[in-house]
Design an enzyme around this catalytic site. Structure first.
Site, PDB file in Angstrom:
ATOM      1  N   GLU A 161      50.110  53.352 -25.954  1.00  0.00           N
ATOM      2  CA  GLU A 161      52.200  53.264 -25.804  1.00  0.00           C
ATOM      3  C   GLU A 161      51.654  50.924 -26.680  1.00  0.00           C
ATOM      4  O   GLU A 161      50.995  50.786 -26.315  1.00  0.00           O
ATOM      5  CB  GLU A 161      51.012  52.445 -24.385  1.00  0.00           C
ATOM      6  CG  GLU A 161      53.013  52.436 -23.603  1.00  0.00           C
ATOM      7  CD  GLU A 161      52.644  52.088 -21.922  1.00  0.00           C
ATOM      8  OE1 GLU A 161      53.482  51.522 -21.868  1.00  0.00           O
ATOM      9  OE2 GLU A 161      51.557  52.380 -21.664  1.00  0.00           O
TER      10      GLU A 161
ATOM     11  N   ARG B 298      35.651  53.997 -19.834  1.00  0.00           N
ATOM     12  CA  ARG B 298      36.823  53.007 -20.856  1.00  0.00           C
ATOM     13  C   ARG B 298      35.669  52.235 -21.045  1.00  0.00           C
ATOM     14  O   ARG B 298      34.655  51.626 -20.339  1.00  0.00           O
ATOM     15  CB  ARG B 298      37.694  52.700 -19.711  1.00  0.00           C
ATOM     16  CG  ARG B 298      36.956  51.937 -19.180  1.00  0.00           C
ATOM     17  CD  ARG B 298      38.526  51.310 -17.981  1.00  0.00           C
ATOM     18  NE  ARG B 298      40.015  50.481 -19.190  1.00  0.00           N
ATOM     19  CZ  ARG B 298      41.154  51.031 -19.203  1.00  0.00           C
ATOM     20  NH1 ARG B 298      41.647  52.063 -19.225  1.00  0.00           N
ATOM     21  NH2 ARG B 298      41.618  49.890 -20.305  1.00  0.00           N
TER      22      ARG B 298
ATOM     23  N   LYS C   7      45.712  45.140 -21.990  1.00  0.00           N
ATOM     24  CA  LYS C   7      46.881  44.794 -23.051  1.00  0.00           C
ATOM     25  C   LYS C   7      47.955  43.167 -21.970  1.00  0.00           C
ATOM     26  O   LYS C   7      47.990  42.418 -22.816  1.00  0.00           O
ATOM     27  CB  LYS C   7      47.645  45.144 -22.733  1.00  0.00           C
ATOM     28  CG  LYS C   7      46.642  46.064 -24.546  1.00  0.00           C
ATOM     29  CD  LYS C   7      47.848  47.262 -24.982  1.00  0.00           C
ATOM     30  CE  LYS C   7      48.029  48.242 -24.626  1.00  0.00           C
ATOM     31  NZ  LYS C   7      48.387  49.910 -25.025  1.00  0.00           N
TER      32      LYS C   7
HETATM   33  P1  ATP Z   1      45.370  48.492 -21.274  1.00  0.00           P
HETATM   34  O1  ATP Z   1      44.652  48.790 -20.305  1.00  0.00           O
HETATM   35  O2  ATP Z   1      44.616  47.174 -22.163  1.00  0.00           O
HETATM   36  O3  ATP Z   1      47.197  48.179 -21.676  1.00  0.00           O
HETATM   37  P2  ATP Z   1      46.476  51.195 -21.814  1.00  0.00           P
HETATM   38  O4  ATP Z   1      45.028  52.573 -21.868  1.00  0.00           O
HETATM   39  O5  ATP Z   1      46.652  50.967 -21.012  1.00  0.00           O
HETATM   40  O6  ATP Z   1      45.025  49.883 -21.942  1.00  0.00           O
HETATM   41  P3  ATP Z   1      46.362  52.977 -24.449  1.00  0.00           P
HETATM   42  O7  ATP Z   1      48.033  52.500 -25.166  1.00  0.00           O
HETATM   43  O8  ATP Z   1      47.562  53.236 -22.599  1.00  0.00           O
HETATM   44  O9  ATP Z   1      46.696  51.242 -23.216  1.00  0.00           O
HETATM   45  O10 ATP Z   1      45.510  53.814 -24.393  1.00  0.00           O
HETATM   46  C1  ATP Z   1      45.745  54.168 -25.620  1.00  0.00           C
HETATM   47  C2  ATP Z   1      44.284  55.231 -25.477  1.00  0.00           C
HETATM   48  O11 ATP Z   1      43.306  53.924 -25.582  1.00  0.00           O
HETATM   49  C3  ATP Z   1      44.012  55.838 -24.198  1.00  0.00           C
HETATM   50  O12 ATP Z   1      44.040  57.551 -24.595  1.00  0.00           O
HETATM   51  C4  ATP Z   1      43.631  55.165 -23.685  1.00  0.00           C
HETATM   52  O13 ATP Z   1      42.666  55.771 -22.830  1.00  0.00           O
HETATM   53  C5  ATP Z   1      42.318  54.858 -24.415  1.00  0.00           C
HETATM   54  N1  ATP Z   1      41.360  53.642 -23.970  1.00  0.00           N
HETATM   55  C6  ATP Z   1      42.533  52.346 -23.298  1.00  0.00           C
HETATM   56  N2  ATP Z   1      41.565  51.006 -23.650  1.00  0.00           N
HETATM   57  C7  ATP Z   1      40.515  51.619 -23.493  1.00  0.00           C
HETATM   58  C8  ATP Z   1      39.089  51.052 -22.971  1.00  0.00           C
HETATM   59  N3  ATP Z   1      39.069  49.618 -22.589  1.00  0.00           N
HETATM   60  N4  ATP Z   1      38.019  52.178 -23.695  1.00  0.00           N
HETATM   61  C9  ATP Z   1      38.133  52.964 -24.046  1.00  0.00           C
HETATM   62  N5  ATP Z   1      39.474  53.585 -24.388  1.00  0.00           N
HETATM   63  C10 ATP Z   1      40.598  52.586 -23.868  1.00  0.00           C
HETATM   64 MG    MG Z   2      48.575  52.705 -20.453  1.00  0.00          MG
END
Ligand code: ATP
Ligand code: MG
Length: 582
Positions: A52, A277, A287
């Site tokens: 995102e 994760r 983020k």
């Molecule tokens: P955040 O919690 O940091 O905002 P998010 O999951 O909302 O992260 P996205 O941009 O939606 O961020 O994530 C893109 C991809 O990265 C998704 O498939 C998510 O599952 C993966 N991802 C995000 N954080 C992690 C993590 N800590 N470990 C492994 N994969 C991750």
């Molecule tokens: Mg997300």
């Protein structure tokens, strides 16, 4: 035999295998292998990385990137880059650019497969109409608060909305009016009609569309209704004919909903696979929280070298190879666990040890005058660039009567086993001579040590005298006249008590920043570094790995970031684990 100092300089963690052995298990690899054998998707593997664009990528994302692109590579398949840009309020062009730069820098290529969920807005709208027509979706007038209340809890069943049984014709008309801007934000939503008594809260008539009169970075003002993540995500995967939709564990409970949409639309069904994760000790990986640090000015941007972002790690001096190696070593699992930051640093040291040229830098300078060395004489000494790799050659190092050594390498009253410089004590200067400290010059009033007076033994030049005098300590130094001033930035962990997951909503999250997370020193480096390019990496002998900062370095100011110290705490952890097993 090598002396104590040489061991530190070479930085070879004792007792560690050079190559990766015992690769951690990867259950996703096993699933894909089985799918290939049964020809489940016609022998196709198509994964995707779906960020995102609401912030910069962090090391957790690197795990997902390495996994998705890595598996595609391994099985001769493809991996798409798709921006999940369904929320116009939080997304910015800057993030779209930085994410692409980071994925490329990590070494992956989406070729011509760069997609945006917003490209599917028309298709998603049509599918929503299709669900309304089959009685599977309805327009609801309840407010957000009411919807939450009606949803119930895990122990309390949900309550149906009074608008749930609107006719198909009325729903179609209202949904079109929603799209045409007839209503204000929040006045109506489109919901899937599933089951208000489901044990899975995600199945209690989830919201598919909300009204948001906001400009979108790509579709402009074309839309004032925006799909919710849960409605957009699975269908985007389906449109791209994704085979294995790999995501983190928190989406496990959403899978039945995604399957429901796909089944009721009768479209291509990707297989969702959840993994744990990445969480790292002493590190915030959210983020939302990282954005707060940037917005509050607690760091100098998303790429501050203390940030766990890919751009921060890059600026700090991390290599893409070390990050990929780390992601391979941690493996993938089905249950959450916290990985020791020391492992990431260990992967980095292993990589830099092979490739970083060794140079000398004096972080906290102490002046030394070698009284019996000829005035105005400058010798050009030969110095090896990397004992790990003779192919990296040698360089010339000027030596003269006045040099700097590090303040830490001198003690007026040395403790036992202090093998560095002290009054009357001898040390070797790396690549040069053995010197002895003859006299300490101090400020009369403050007692502060201003300089040392030493003597040298001309018969002890490095390389000239293999069987000669031995001393216990070897110090790094720079020749005072030719030394290049440099600002050196030492880093420590950013947050004292990081809560790394994003689960607990803390609206007032304000991180207590570690006041010692950044220390700035005015130092001297050897003259060969004068023209070092931004981003280039070195080992400062006995100090650690450093890299030329790409933000603050200018033609008249050289700035180095300490990437990582030489001390390898992971090697220690691994060694102690090994000895426990015995
Ligand atoms: P955040 O919690 O940091 O905002 P998010 O999951 O909302 O992260 P996205 O941009 O939606 O961020 O994530 C893109 C991809 O990265 C998704 O498939 C998510 O599952 C993966 N991802 C995000 N954080 C992690 C993590 N800590 N470990 C492994 N994969 C991750
Ligand atoms: Mg997300």
């Amino acid at each position: 035999m090598k002396d104590k100092n040489d061991k530190i300089i070479n930085n070879k963690p004792a007792g560690l295998p050079e190559k990766k052995v015992n690769m951690p298990p990867n259950f996703i690899r096993t699933i894909i292998t089985a799918d290939m054998e049964t020809n489940k998707y016609g022998g196709r593997v198509n994964t995707r990385f779906p960020p995102e664009p609401n912030g910069y990528l962090h090391i957790g994302h690197a795990k997902s990137i390495c996994l998705n692109f890595g598996l595609a590579q391994e099985f001769g398949g493809r991996c798409n880059l798709r921006f999940d840009d369904t929320n116009p309020l939080k997304e910015e062009e800057e993030y779209i650019q930085s994410i692409q730069e980071d994925v490329r820098w990590l070494g992956f290529d989406w070729e011509d497969r760069l997609y945006f969920a917003s490209d599917y807005f028309v298709q998603l709208y049509e599918w929503a109409v299709q669900l309304i027509k089959t009685g599977k979706a309805y327009v609801d007038d309840l407010t957000a608060d009411e919807i939450r209340e009606y949803r119930g809890t895990l122990t309390k069943p949900g309550k149906e909305s009074p608008y749930r049984n609107r006719s198909i014709a009325e729903n179609l008309a209202l949904f079109e009016q929603m799209k045409n801007g007839k209503f204000k934000n929040g006045e109506k939503v489109l919901r899937a009609k599933i089951d208000m008594n489901s044990g899975n809260l995600n199945m209690r008539d989830p919201v598919m569309y909300r009204i948001l009169h906001a400009s979108h970075h790509r579709t402009g003002d074309k839309w004032c209704i925006y799909p919710m993540y849960d409605w957009a995500h699975g269908q985007s995967d389906s449109i791209e004919k994704i085979t294995h939709s790999i995501c983190t564990l928190e989406f496990e409970d959403h899978r039945p909903l995604y399957d429901w949409f796909i089944q009721n639309l009768g479209i291509h069904a990707p297989q969702q696979i959840e993994f744990a994760r990445l969480e790292l000790t002493r590190t915030v990986l959210s983020k939302r929280k990282l954005l707060k640090l940037v917005q509050e000015g607690m760091v100098d941007g998303w790429d501050d070298p203390r940030m766990p972002t890919i751009s921060g790690l890059r600026r700090r001096g991390y290599t893409p190879e070390s990050i990929r190696d780390f992601c391979e070593r941690i493996g993938v699992a089905k249950s959450n666990s916290v990985v020791d930051l020391a492992l990431l640093e260990h992967c980095l040291r292993e990589d830099l040890n092979k490739r970083a040229p060794r140079v000398m830098a004096v972080l906290r300078p102490l002046k030394v005058i070698i009284e019996n060395y000829p005035l105005n004489q400058i010798e050009e000494l030969e110095a090896v660039n990397n004992p790990e790799d003779p192919g990296m050659g040698t360089r010339k190092l000027p030596f003269s009567r006045e040099i700097y050594i590090d303040q830490d390498d001198f003690r007026e009253n040395p403790p036992k086993k202090f093998f560095r410089l002290a009054p009357g004590q001898e040390v070797r200067l790396k690549h040069a001579y053995i010197i002895r400290c003859e006299k300490v010059i101090k400020d009369e009033k403050t007692g502060e040590i201003l300089e040392l007076r030493c003597s040298y033994d001309p018969a002890t030049r490095s390389g000239d005298d293999p069987g000669g005098k031995k001393v216990k300590g070897t110090l790094h130094w720079v020749s005072l006249q030719q030394a290049v001033p440099a600002e050196i930035r030492l880093y420590d962990h950013l947050l004292d008590n990081p809560v790394s997951d994003d689960a607990g909503e803390e609206p007032d999250f304000l991180a207590p920043i570690n006041p010692h997370s950044l220390e700035i020193l005015q130092s001297f480096v050897e003259p060969s570094l004068k023209t070092a390019a931004a981003g280039s990496r070195f080992q400062f002998l006995r100090q650690g790995y450093f890299c030329v900062d790409s933000k603050f370095t200018s033609p008249n100011k050289l700035v180095f970031n300490r990437t990582v110290s030489l001390r390898d705490s992971w090697a220690k952890i691994e060694k102690s684990q090994g000895s426990e097993e015995k």
